[in-house]
Scaffold this motif. Sequence first.
Motif, PDB file in Angstrom:
ATOM      1  N   ASP A  11       1.481   3.415   2.111  1.00 31.02           N
ATOM      2  CA  ASP A  11       2.306   3.719   3.284  1.00 31.02           C
ATOM      3  C   ASP A  11       3.347   2.626   3.535  1.00 31.02           C
ATOM      4  OD1 ASP A  11       0.719   1.672   4.106  1.00 31.02           O
ATOM      5  OD2 ASP A  11      -0.262   2.753   5.740  1.00 31.02           O
ATOM      6  N   THR A  49      -2.106   2.870  -9.216  1.00 25.93           N
ATOM      7  CA  THR A  49      -2.471   4.091  -8.493  1.00 25.93           C
ATOM      8  C   THR A  49      -2.962   3.821  -7.068  1.00 25.93           C
ATOM      9  OG1 THR A  49      -4.767   4.066  -9.255  1.00 25.93           O
ATOM     10  CG2 THR A  49      -3.172   5.239 -10.647  1.00 25.93           C
ATOM     11  N   LEU A  50      -3.203   2.542  -6.725  1.00 31.14           N
ATOM     12  CA  LEU A  50      -3.710   2.230  -5.384  1.00 31.14           C
ATOM     13  C   LEU A  50      -2.735   1.382  -4.574  1.00 31.14           C
ATOM     14  CD1 LEU A  50      -7.450   1.303  -6.178  1.00 31.14           C
ATOM     15  CD2 LEU A  50      -6.543   3.512  -5.431  1.00 31.14           C
ATOM     16  N   LEU A  62      -5.217   7.977 -14.509  1.00 26.76           N
ATOM     17  CA  LEU A  62      -6.526   7.366 -14.274  1.00 26.76           C
ATOM     18  C   LEU A  62      -7.520   8.248 -13.534  1.00 26.76           C
ATOM     19  CD1 LEU A  62      -7.093   3.601 -13.362  1.00 26.76           C
ATOM     20  CD2 LEU A  62      -8.523   5.374 -12.391  1.00 26.76           C
ATOM     21  N   VAL A  63      -7.186   8.729 -12.342  1.00 28.47           N
ATOM     22  CA  VAL A  63      -8.126   9.575 -11.597  1.00 28.47           C
ATOM     23  C   VAL A  63      -7.600  10.991 -11.501  1.00 28.47           C
ATOM     24  CG1 VAL A  63      -9.306   7.929 -10.105  1.00 28.47           C
ATOM     25  CG2 VAL A  63      -7.027   8.749  -9.483  1.00 28.47           C
ATOM     26  N   LEU A 111       0.832  -1.208   0.000  1.00 30.76           N
ATOM     27  CA  LEU A 111       0.000   0.000   0.000  1.00 30.76           C
ATOM     28  C   LEU A 111       0.870   1.263   0.000  1.00 30.76           C
ATOM     29  CD1 LEU A 111      -2.638  -1.102   2.664  1.00 30.76           C
ATOM     30  CD2 LEU A 111      -2.878  -1.171   0.168  1.00 30.76           C
ATOM     31  N   LEU A 169     -11.406  -6.781  -3.024  1.00 31.55           N
ATOM     32  CA  LEU A 169     -10.208  -5.950  -3.172  1.00 31.55           C
ATOM     33  C   LEU A 169      -9.345  -6.422  -4.330  1.00 31.55           C
ATOM     34  CD1 LEU A 169      -9.109  -5.353   0.536  1.00 31.55           C
ATOM     35  CD2 LEU A 169     -10.537  -3.911  -0.914  1.00 31.55           C
ATOM     36  N   LEU A 209     -10.538  -4.768  -7.215  1.00 34.04           N
ATOM     37  CA  LEU A 209     -10.279  -3.330  -7.178  1.00 34.04           C
ATOM     38  C   LEU A 209      -8.846  -3.023  -7.619  1.00 34.04           C
ATOM     39  CD1 LEU A 209     -11.372  -0.513  -6.411  1.00 34.04           C
ATOM     40  CD2 LEU A 209     -10.458  -0.892  -4.122  1.00 34.04           C
ATOM     41  N   GLY A 269      -6.593  -3.560 -12.628  1.00 39.05           N
ATOM     42  CA  GLY A 269      -7.071  -2.436 -13.427  1.00 39.05           C
ATOM     43  C   GLY A 269      -6.826  -1.091 -12.777  1.00 39.05           C
ATOM     44  N   SER A 270      -6.163  -1.057 -11.622  1.00 42.75           N
ATOM     45  CA  SER A 270      -5.965   0.231 -10.951  1.00 42.75           C
ATOM     46  C   SER A 270      -4.667   0.916 -11.380  1.00 42.75           C
ATOM     47  CB  SER A 270      -6.025   0.063  -9.433  1.00 42.75           C
ATOM     48  OG  SER A 270      -4.940  -0.705  -8.969  1.00 42.75           O
ATOM     49  N   ILE A 301     -11.955   6.826  -3.683  1.00 43.15           N
ATOM     50  CA  ILE A 301     -11.242   5.596  -3.313  1.00 43.15           C
ATOM     51  C   ILE A 301      -9.732   5.836  -3.368  1.00 43.15           C
ATOM     52  CG2 ILE A 301     -10.766   3.228  -4.065  1.00 43.15           C
ATOM     53  CD1 ILE A 301     -13.756   3.149  -4.974  1.00 43.15           C
ATOM     54  N   LYS A 302      -9.300   6.543  -4.413  1.00 39.71           N
ATOM     55  CA  LYS A 302      -7.876   6.882  -4.519  1.00 39.71           C
ATOM     56  C   LYS A 302      -7.409   7.646  -3.268  1.00 39.71           C
ATOM     57  CE  LYS A 302      -3.901   8.309  -6.485  1.00 39.71           C
ATOM     58  NZ  LYS A 302      -2.745   7.428  -6.657  1.00 39.71           N
ATOM     59  N   ALA A 354      -8.711   7.660  -0.344  1.00 41.79           N
ATOM     60  CA  ALA A 354      -8.779   6.822   0.869  1.00 41.79           C
ATOM     61  C   ALA A 354      -7.560   5.906   0.961  1.00 41.79           C
ATOM     62  CB  ALA A 354     -10.064   5.996   0.857  1.00 41.79           C
ATOM     63  N   LEU A 355      -7.066   5.429  -0.180  1.00 43.92           N
ATOM     64  CA  LEU A 355      -5.960   4.464  -0.152  1.00 43.92           C
ATOM     65  C   LEU A 355      -4.595   5.116  -0.333  1.00 43.92           C
ATOM     66  CD1 LEU A 355      -8.362   2.460  -0.352  1.00 43.92           C
ATOM     67  CD2 LEU A 355      -6.836   1.001  -1.705  1.00 43.92           C
ATOM     68  N   MET A 412     -14.327   7.102  -7.911  1.00 45.13           N
ATOM     69  CA  MET A 412     -12.974   6.534  -8.048  1.00 45.13           C
ATOM     70  C   MET A 412     -11.952   7.422  -7.339  1.00 45.13           C
ATOM     71  SD  MET A 412     -12.926   5.149 -12.006  1.00 45.13           S
ATOM     72  CE  MET A 412     -14.450   4.525 -12.747  1.00 45.13           C
TER      73      MET A 412
END
Lengths: 458, 458
Positions: free
Chosen positions: A170, A199-200, A453-454, A168, A189, A192, A195-196, A438-439, A441-442, A435
């Motif tokens: 962090d 970025t996550l 992406l976002v 992640l 997850l 999730l 396809g991210s 979510i970005k 948040a993570l 989206m």
Amino acid sequence: MSRDAALAELQALLGPRLSRSAGDLADHGRNETWFAPMPPDAVAFPETTAEVSALVAICARHGLPVIGWGTGTSLEGHAIALHGGVSADFSRMNRVIEVRPGDLQAVVQPGLTREGLNTELRATGLMFPIDPGANASLGGMAATRASGTTAVRYGTMRDNVMALEVVLADGRVIRTGSGARKSASGYDLTGLFVGSEGTLGLITELTLKLHGQPEAITAAVCAFDTFEAAVDTVMATIQMGIPMARIEFVDETTAAIFNAQNGTRLPEKPHLMVEFHGSATSAAEDAQRFGEVVADMGGAHFDWATTVEDRNRLWKMRHGAYPACIASRPGCMGLVTDICVPMSQLAKAVAETRADIAASGLPGPILGHVGDGNFHAILLVERGNDDELKTAKALARRMAERALGLGGTMTGEHGVGMGKKDLMAMEHGEAWEVMARIKRALDPDGILNPGKLVEVAQ
Amino acid sequence: MSRDAALAELQALLGPRLSRSAGDLADHGRNETWFAPMPPDAVAFPETTAEVSALVAICARHGLPVIGWGTGTSLEGHAIALHGGVSADFSRMNRVIEVRPGDLQAVVQPGLTREGLNTELRATGLMFPIDPGANASLGGMAATRASGTTAVRYGTMRDNVMALEVVLADGRVIRTGSGARKSASGYDLTGLFVGSEGTLGLITELTLKLHGQPEAITAAVCAFDTFEAAVDTVMATIQMGIPMARIEFVDETTAAIFNAQNGTRLPEKPHLMVEFHGSATSAAEDAQRFGEVVADMGGAHFDWATTVEDRNRLWKMRHGAYPACIASRPGCMGLVTDICVPMSQLAKAVAETRADIAASGLPGPILGHVGDGNFHAILLVERGNDDELKTAKALARRMAERALGLGGTMTGEHGVGMGKKDLMAMEHGEAWEVMARIKRALDPDGILNPGKLVEVAQ
Ligand SMILES: Cc1cc2nc3c(=O)[nH]c(=O)nc-3n(C[C@H](O)[C@H](O)[C@H](O)COP(=O)(O)OP(=O)(O)OC[C@H]3O[C@@H](n4cnc5c(N)ncnc54)[C@H](O)[C@@H]3O)c2cc1C
Ligand SMILES: Cc1cc2nc3c(=O)[nH]c(=O)nc-3n(C[C@H](O)[C@H](O)[C@H](O)COP(=O)(O)OP(=O)(O)OC[C@H]3O[C@@H](n4cnc5c(N)ncnc54)[C@H](O)[C@@H]3O)c2cc1C
């Protein structure tokens, strides 16, 4: 952000496996399409999950971007360093960790390529079918939700990634999914992260679904007078429930390019290239029923690729289509579109796209994974010719609008990266903002592949 | 929170379709398992997405919980009103909006049941295969990521929901996914909402994948001397790549219960119940090859269900297993476990579970969707007997631990709800906290089905 302090800590962590050589920076700043190179500040070559975790933790502390790097074949500038930072190159994490034949699963590191995996699987009777043509890394393929020629039968990376290990933003390490074939245990997850686009989180291990190598394979290529007849053949084949392993469309321009590049003598007409997998009986039955459909639709020049060599030649040609198209116009680069529409809208989408390309004056061969309703126009733009690039971008945008108007998506398999970000609001409306939530948040500080992406306020 | 003000506004919005009758409250506070009833403050019967949106917006303003309600068949207390609030009952939103035969898709409202959809599809030659036994709502099935007997062939709700319309926690309406068979366009929000148990948004419309009704269906039931032989048969069938549409296991206890309830004369032994879908040729070939495997494994009493009536009787009996088990012990209730393990671990998981149940003294017939590695023990507990309930809960916990130890999941298909929340940290570790972060990002005030699936500080 204190770039120098971060780089010093990374150097202490990785020693010579943190590179700032001009060659490595240039290599990891390039992309397969028209974006100007954007090199990172450094390239890291981690060898373990623990190193990836430590690397991300350092970057997090200093606010330095981290961009995952598989093999760099993505087509929308996914992996270039828009805001500098560290390119985390997974090429040294390329082992098969475990093959579990009884479970039809393999556990692999993200830098392993799909061909690498299949080579290791050869003796087991199993295979990993997802095939984007390029010999991409499995981590990169998961990150872009890749698919390719066999998705019509075996699905995409969405369907074939069972579990992940992810670092992640962090530096913490989590596991998603399990070795069970299905689960209802909380939010998906795994789905999730697939396809991210980095970025996550960074994928450090994947559990993949394997499939039995088919007992029998038959393949064929056949020509049609019109692309409508080819598309109708695809529709009818699907409606009849004939299970295809591959069904690829190439238009007359692409057929001509194949002839020029490969010395083949395909009629310069629209073609379908197909493959059936099954038992000896079922593959033969499927092929025969397909042959009847082709005949009904007026298809001709039906050539069976009966030997392994013929079949390999056929798919090598298909997979070489992109470089062949590029080579067909010296000094050009490709802008590859990637729309995917509901099957019933495919003929319309192709027809309108053909007309639009013809009117533009740009060469734009069309080909695609039509069993999924997914096709590409490869718009061939002279390097340095801004007018042509503008024309191509406008064409690509109209294709995206057309796909959305027909109930489809502006990217079937290549993903968003930088290239398609400005189409996201059009496709998703307020869901794009979900989206972004979510970005945030993570990855609250936005260090993971920022700018892709976002859209989040930096 | 001002409950009364919220309810007054909801009453103004919905008129008589906001009910506070004792009957409606009791109905929406019950559950299929051992939880004490927890009625909501009111039951809403919205008829449109706009009404759902307005309803949620009112609840958001007042901090009143909203809990989606399909048919209430979920097995972990998913839909009961742990913190009061409004139960949003979707039974009046039960229309088929559109069937698109050419795209193998249907667009439906969430309150439609799977049997309702299949009745409407009958004349089209298409079907929606996901079959959890209960005639559940499609919205509820998506919300729990349901599957059932046919997942081995057709996948779960994860694989068969293409697009959603969702009302978010603030009342905004978004659309996820599209009519295209695949997409790489950003985070997979459809996949995120599927299985989120009403904690991230309320589903107001679903686009579902349809499948052709098979040309030919063959079904059979066969008995084995040991459950190991039955499980080995499943493994071998999968390894040979014989495509099963269903492969269900029932143990000797369940067979005896079937005989008592249905007047059948099954040998009181472990059984497999199977079904093959395909063309006349392929279904026959598959059945024949399966028959050979069964013979190799010493299976016997092989009975083909050749007529439609025989087949319907077979699956009706299988689907009636849960009530039949309950009825087999007067005055009892069922605590249903739901573990799913990698195929290679299935025999071990069943063996250890059998031994554990036998040692406990509780009746606990075992049955399940073994083609996916998923099985249930139905622990039959005397109502009001706290000792038995404690024993059953401890057994269930050990089953979950066993599943995780073998690389599986503690819930293959039933979901988390209230009943399995205390196992989530054990299964997911820090990934459970990632789920909580997503929950907070999408529902910051925690009004959507609070207390289920994730743990967030209220
Ligand atoms: C000739 C050609 C044909 C192609 N045909 C197809 C096709 O048919 N279908 C198709 O789907 N694609 C196709 N592609 C596109 C490309 O192959 C895919 O997008 C592929 O999945 C990219 O993998 P990669 O390893 O090269 O990833 P990269 O390009 O290195 O990275 C892609 C993205 O994933 C991220 N990433 C990489 N590794 C990780 C990791 N371990 N963890 C987290 N994020 C990571 C990167 O940051 C980046 O955002 C084609 C490309 C070419 C050049
Ligand atoms: C006899 C029996 C056998 C069963 N067999 C199986 C089986 O084989 N496989 C299987 O998977 N399940 C099985 N189940 C469990 C159950 O049928 C499934 O969980 C089903 O998906 C629940 O659907 P429902 O409409 O009853 O949902 P409900 O119980 O009404 O609700 C379930 C959850 O979904 C939420 N929800 C409902 N509608 C919406 C919506 N529109 N938007 C957002 N959230 C919503 C609720 O808030 C709740 O959290 C069985 C149950 C019984 C009683």
